[in-house]
Scaffold this motif. Structure first.
Motif, PDB file in Angstrom:
ATOM      1  N   ASP A  60      -1.117  -3.472  15.736  1.00  0.00           N
ATOM      2  CA  ASP A  60      -0.815  -4.489  14.723  1.00  0.00           C
ATOM      3  C   ASP A  60       0.664  -4.868  14.838  1.00  0.00           C
ATOM      4  O   ASP A  60       1.542  -4.143  14.381  1.00  0.00           O
ATOM      5  N   ALA A  68      -4.661  -5.608  10.244  1.00  0.00           N
ATOM      6  CA  ALA A  68      -4.903  -4.159  10.297  1.00  0.00           C
ATOM      7  C   ALA A  68      -6.149  -3.781   9.511  1.00  0.00           C
ATOM      8  O   ALA A  68      -6.955  -2.945   9.960  1.00  0.00           O
ATOM      9  N   VAL A  78      -5.755   1.792  14.382  1.00  0.00           N
ATOM     10  CA  VAL A  78      -4.642   0.848  14.260  1.00  0.00           C
ATOM     11  C   VAL A  78      -3.319   1.559  14.522  1.00  0.00           C
ATOM     12  O   VAL A  78      -3.018   2.583  13.899  1.00  0.00           O
TER      13      VAL A  78
END
Length: 342
Positions: A60, A68, A78
């Motif tokens: 992200d 996310a 993530v």
């Protein structure tokens, strides 16, 4: 020159296929994402449905739109991306963080706007048996008529300048790559320098592939259009704007090659169309238009939708020549809200 480049396509590498054994190595898929909440869903659905992908990482890149959250909802791990260090461009920095965080022996990197299909991971892993770094072409999804008119012309300009990307015959140091889909063995890739080899490049995919080739890596371009698609743009205006960022490969190619490429596209693609439109074609113009028309059939397999605009795309060749000229003179250095020094 153009005919010699096109002739290389007589010996092309076979397209990627899922009809290969499952990989014995573990595979991690890495997706760099900055404000991709609206587009990343189909990408993650394809990756998580692939039984050969053991881990999906979304980096992200400081998104502000809930990227996310969407990634986690699709089962991805993530990795919060940091702000790019001095000299780095955002995408290669995000990819570097993802590759470093990966646990798989093979790392497959795909863009958030791609739509991978189950079987892609094993096809790429199999391709690594004969190469050190694999980059794959995609199937393009162009919904509007304007995109289907302009996009094939822009893509054809690459073929005129470099030849068929998946040709076995070499192209010297002018290797071309598609950063939308790549694969490498993680540890060896990081030892070679990883995406640090493409620091500062807007056209990071070509810069990376050429840097690896200079280190004697076997770089292979494969047709992956049956296993991965991409919807890059939502309008012809967006296609015009975004292709300007990379079409000239301006931060990789030296000025002499950029000038030669601009000349090739104007003389062999744009000028014949303009002469015919002015009702003043010469025999050579008609020959060149015949060559251009002959390329439409093999090119058609890389488009999910075609129709009349696709088959009329040679009419957009003068616009492509203008876009290439503008990009060669001054490459855009702004991407996803960040502006990078030249």
């Amino acid at each position: 020159m153009v005919l010699a480049r096109l002739a290389r396509g007589r010996t092309a590498r076979p397209p990627l296929t899922a009809d290969v054994p499952a990989p014995t190595a573990t595979v991690t898929a890495v997706v760099p994402a900055r404000d991709e909440a609206a587009r990343i869903g189909p990408c993650l659905e394809g990756l998580t449905a692939d039984p050969d992908v053991g881990e999906v990482i979304v980096v992200d890149d400081r998104s502000s739109d809930g990227t996310a959250e969407v990634a986690r909802a699709h089962g991805a791990r993530v990795v919060p991306g940091g702000e790019p260090p001095d000299g780095w461009v955002g995408k290669p920095w995000a990819l570097q963080q993802g590759v470093e965080a990966a646990t798989g022996e093979i790392v497959v990197c795909v863009d958030a706007d791609t739509r991978p299909r189950p079987g892609l991971a094993r096809a790429l892993a199999s391709a690594l048996d004969d190469a050190d770094f694999v980059t794959a072409g995609t199937c393009f999804i162009c919904d509007s008529a304007g995109e289907r008119l302009l996009h094939p012309s822009l893509l054809t300009s690459l073929v005129y300048r470099y030849g068929r990307a998946d040709a076995v015959a070499g192209y010297g140091g002018r290797i071309i790559a598609n950063g939308q889909c790549t694969a490498a063995r993680r540890d060896a890739f990081l030892r070679a320098g990883g995406y640090g080899l493409a620091v500062g490049y807007m056209t990071d995919d070509v810069a990376l592939a050429r840097a690896l080739a200079r280190r004697d890596w076997r770089v292979a371009f494969r047709d992956g259009s049956s296993l991965i698609a991409v919807k890059m743009h939502d309008s012809v205006a967006e296609a015009w704007r975004e292709w300007g960022r990379s079409i000239a490969v301006a931060d990789v190619e030296p000025p002499a090659w950029r000038a030669a490429d601009v000349a090739v596209v104007w003389l062999t693609m744009a000028l014949p169309v303009l002469r015919v439109a002015a009702l003043r074609p010469r025999p050579l113009d008609l020959v060149l238009l015949g060559v251009r028309a002959a390329l439409l059939a093999p090119l058609s397999t890389t488009y999910a939708k075609r129709g009349a605009p696709f088959w009329l795309s040679p009419l957009a060749d003068p616009a492509t020549a203008v876009r290439l000229t503008l990009s060669s003179l001054r490459q855009p250095r702004t991407w996803r809200g960040r502006t990078y020094a030249r």
